[in-house]
Write an enzyme that holds these catalytic residues in place. Sequence first.
Site, PDB file in Angstrom:
ATOM      1  CD  GLU B  87      -1.739  -2.379   1.307  1.00  0.00           C
ATOM      2  OE1 GLU B  87      -0.849  -2.550   1.654  1.00  0.00           O
ATOM      3  OE2 GLU B  87      -2.761  -3.119   1.507  1.00  0.00           O
ATOM      4  CG  HIS B 156     -11.165  -6.955   7.995  1.00  0.00           C
ATOM      5  ND1 HIS B 156     -10.083  -7.714   8.921  1.00  0.00           N
ATOM      6  CD2 HIS B 156     -10.605  -7.165   6.714  1.00  0.00           C
ATOM      7  CE1 HIS B 156      -9.041  -8.125   7.857  1.00  0.00           C
ATOM      8  NE2 HIS B 156      -9.347  -8.066   6.796  1.00  0.00           N
TER       9      HIS B 156
HETATM   10  C1  TPP Z   1      -2.174  -4.564   4.524  1.00  0.00           C
HETATM   11  C2  TPP Z   1      -3.501  -5.141   3.887  1.00  0.00           C
HETATM   12  N1  TPP Z   1      -3.604  -5.215   2.814  1.00  0.00           N
HETATM   13  C3  TPP Z   1      -4.610  -5.827   2.174  1.00  0.00           C
HETATM   14  C4  TPP Z   1      -5.348  -6.942   2.700  1.00  0.00           C
HETATM   15  C5  TPP Z   1      -6.410  -7.689   2.196  1.00  0.00           C
HETATM   16  N2  TPP Z   1      -5.871  -9.030   2.076  1.00  0.00           N
HETATM   17  C6  TPP Z   1      -6.263  -9.887   3.026  1.00  0.00           C
HETATM   18  S1  TPP Z   1      -5.538 -11.376   2.618  1.00  0.00           S
HETATM   19  C7  TPP Z   1      -4.927 -10.826   1.174  1.00  0.00           C
HETATM   20  C8  TPP Z   1      -4.123 -11.609   0.388  1.00  0.00           C
HETATM   21  C9  TPP Z   1      -2.965 -12.164   1.020  1.00  0.00           C
HETATM   22  O1  TPP Z   1      -2.067 -13.036   0.112  1.00  0.00           O
HETATM   23  P1  TPP Z   1      -1.199 -13.794   0.867  1.00  0.00           P
HETATM   24  O2  TPP Z   1      -0.458 -13.032   1.786  1.00  0.00           O
HETATM   25  O3  TPP Z   1      -0.305 -14.663  -0.305  1.00  0.00           O
HETATM   26  O4  TPP Z   1      -1.846 -14.966   1.772  1.00  0.00           O
HETATM   27  P2  TPP Z   1      -3.028 -16.003   1.444  1.00  0.00           P
HETATM   28  O5  TPP Z   1      -4.521 -15.197   1.294  1.00  0.00           O
HETATM   29  O6  TPP Z   1      -2.741 -16.593   0.210  1.00  0.00           O
HETATM   30  O7  TPP Z   1      -2.832 -17.055   2.391  1.00  0.00           O
HETATM   31  C10 TPP Z   1      -5.245  -9.364   1.117  1.00  0.00           C
HETATM   32  C11 TPP Z   1      -4.948  -8.541   0.010  1.00  0.00           C
HETATM   33  C12 TPP Z   1      -4.994  -6.951   4.231  1.00  0.00           C
HETATM   34  N3  TPP Z   1      -5.643  -7.671   5.168  1.00  0.00           N
HETATM   35  N4  TPP Z   1      -4.094  -6.156   4.789  1.00  0.00           N
END
Ligand code: TPP
Lengths: 338, 360
Positions: B87, B156
Amino acid sequence: MTIQHAAAPTGLAAAERVELLRTMILIRAFEEAILRDYHADKKPAWDIGAGLIPGEMHLSAGQEPVAAGICAHLTANDAVTATHRPHHLAIAHGMDLNRLAAEIYGRETGLGRGRGGHMHLFDPDTHFSCSGIIAEGYPPALGQAFAFQRRGTDRVAVAVTGEGAANQGGFHESLNLAALWKLPVVFVVEDNDWGISVPRKASTSVASNADRAAGYGMPGVRVEGNDVEAIHAAAGEAVARARSGQGPTLLEVHTLRLWGHFEGDAQGYRPELAEVPEHDPIPAYIKALTDDGALDASAVDGYRAEAVQKVEDALAFAKSSPTPKPEEALRYVFVEGA
Amino acid sequence: MSVTAQNPAAAGAHAPSPVLPVEPEAGTRRLNTAKALQEAIGSQMEANPEVFVMGEDVGAYGGIFSSTTGLLDRFGPQRVIDTPISETAFIGLGIGAAVEGMRPIVELMFVDFFGVCMDQIYNHMAKIHYESGGNVRVPMVLMTATGGGYSDGAQHSQSLWGTFAHLPGMKVVVPSTPYDAKGLMTAAIQSDDPVVYMFHKGVMGLPWMAKNKRSIGAVPEQDYIVPIGKARVAREGTDVSIVTLSLSVHHSLDVAEKLEGEGISVEVLDLRSVVPLDREAIVATAAKTGRVIVVDEDYQSFGLSGEIAATLAENAASRGAAFSRVCVPDVPIPYARDLEYAVLPTPARIEAAVRAAVAG
Ligand SMILES: Cc1ncc(C[n+]2csc(CCOP(=O)(O)OP(=O)(O)O)c2C)c(N)n1
């Protein structure tokens, strides 16, 4: 520092191998039961806020090998910080199933008395925590490791995040500081190829996060194959390194998200979806163990039944527990009586 | 660098916006809020090649809350850009592109995530124009989802508009209806100032959430602007004024309809914009009814509701109006449903406040 690759699976005793399998089976049984209850009363018109378990639900099916392989090296004295997808790690790290389930069901008997929910699990008994803000579980792990180090213990902190989260600032700052201060941390990246709908190739400038470790002066290891024994071996080295005061390791595991990012995710963005179930690591490990003669195939049903029973007991505990009283919604903002 | 008074060569970067109608008749075509929002973005992207959208899962996924559905197919990955989960980097990138005269719309998926990137937002996006003595503009839209009501927990479910509004240099708009969603987004994209555009998940009309009937409404097909900083009287009344915004507007209208049968006449003022705040409209409704209830899904203390109380106290026309508030009582949003609904500004809490106001 150069990139290392995971050692070939070491000679684990048959009993240890079966134990890894049973941990994976228990995790899967738990999540299958959560899945069932989560969806049960959200229909006919899908409403994410309805039902026994409202809200977002991120399940970890397919990623059990990571939790089982790493947590096998830990005791409840070691810390684990997890993500929005925390159940597999919580269970493998030995969290009380009743209190975990009760929190997910939003009950007063839950870990957070229903205040936290499935993305915000805090368990002082197992030094477990997680964060719904991605990569933000890394910095607190530094502090837990700092406390362990200052007190002269050999305890370690394990910080887990996804490959998508490895592009967030908190990830990089944490790696640097831990390496600088030789903190007893194992950084784990669960690379399941997807950050919600964005594939790793479109989000990450290097093929492997293990490469990034070099930039912070720590060993980086990538384990391919979602193989619990390879993970176990690599984690064993990383944990031993941390325990003996040699500082952090970055361990990336190429794993698999079997289900959607969250429940209700139709995964239209995921072209290879049809093949995904074929790569389920649990049947694969059962086959490997039986082929090696380490496991009698007939025992598996028993392990499953036992796991299902434990899970159903935990769910029954959760569902029969009281919901928190609305008039107590303002409690626990500050320490009471302090 | 972009537009400066001394640098007319660069002025072309901020092409003057075509003059759009201001708040035309709503017409009869009905859309949900998400579609209205997508329409505003799509239409402005068509009109101006400098407009682009960027954020996590805005492409193939179409935005987790459907803010960008269909845009990737129309405009391609050069203009509808999925980012890494970084971000600070991509919001900062939006700022830099805006400084060079582009018009980015950058999505921060949930407002709750602002903590990882706030420096770019409040020290850069919001301050560059001031620090440059007015010489540099940051015509950027930071769009983000707010609000709770579906057990998504403390990280959230926040509203947080008061936090952004407290820090000078960014406009903060918060639509409640499909009509306003389109008109305010169009205004935000055309604004030469940074605009934080905060949509509540519960007003979007999403297929996977309990739907408020008011999340679908009439939206003109043509482009138009809802001016930023102008409140709307969503319902006329004489006994008590509810000053509110976002999903709470819908709840307040539901309560007003219900109490009408009992002879209680409720005026509902939809603020639509927190910065600038339409203080005149607040004072006017208070002067009219003599009783003000602020309904705010943000935390109670040090926020919008206190600002409205100060506005009333500072203006002769409204001084002495009875005042009360229905807000989130300074507690993280709890997960369990009963707890969450105990702290949210529910219709039941709003109704109780109205009854207390007219009784008192
Ligand atoms: C700082 C932040 N940005 C965006 C999100 C929204 N978000 C939650 S999970 C996710 C994807 C995460 O991907 P990854 O780290 O690969 O973990 P996975 O879900 O595949 O286990 C996003 C974009 C968040 N929770 N926190």
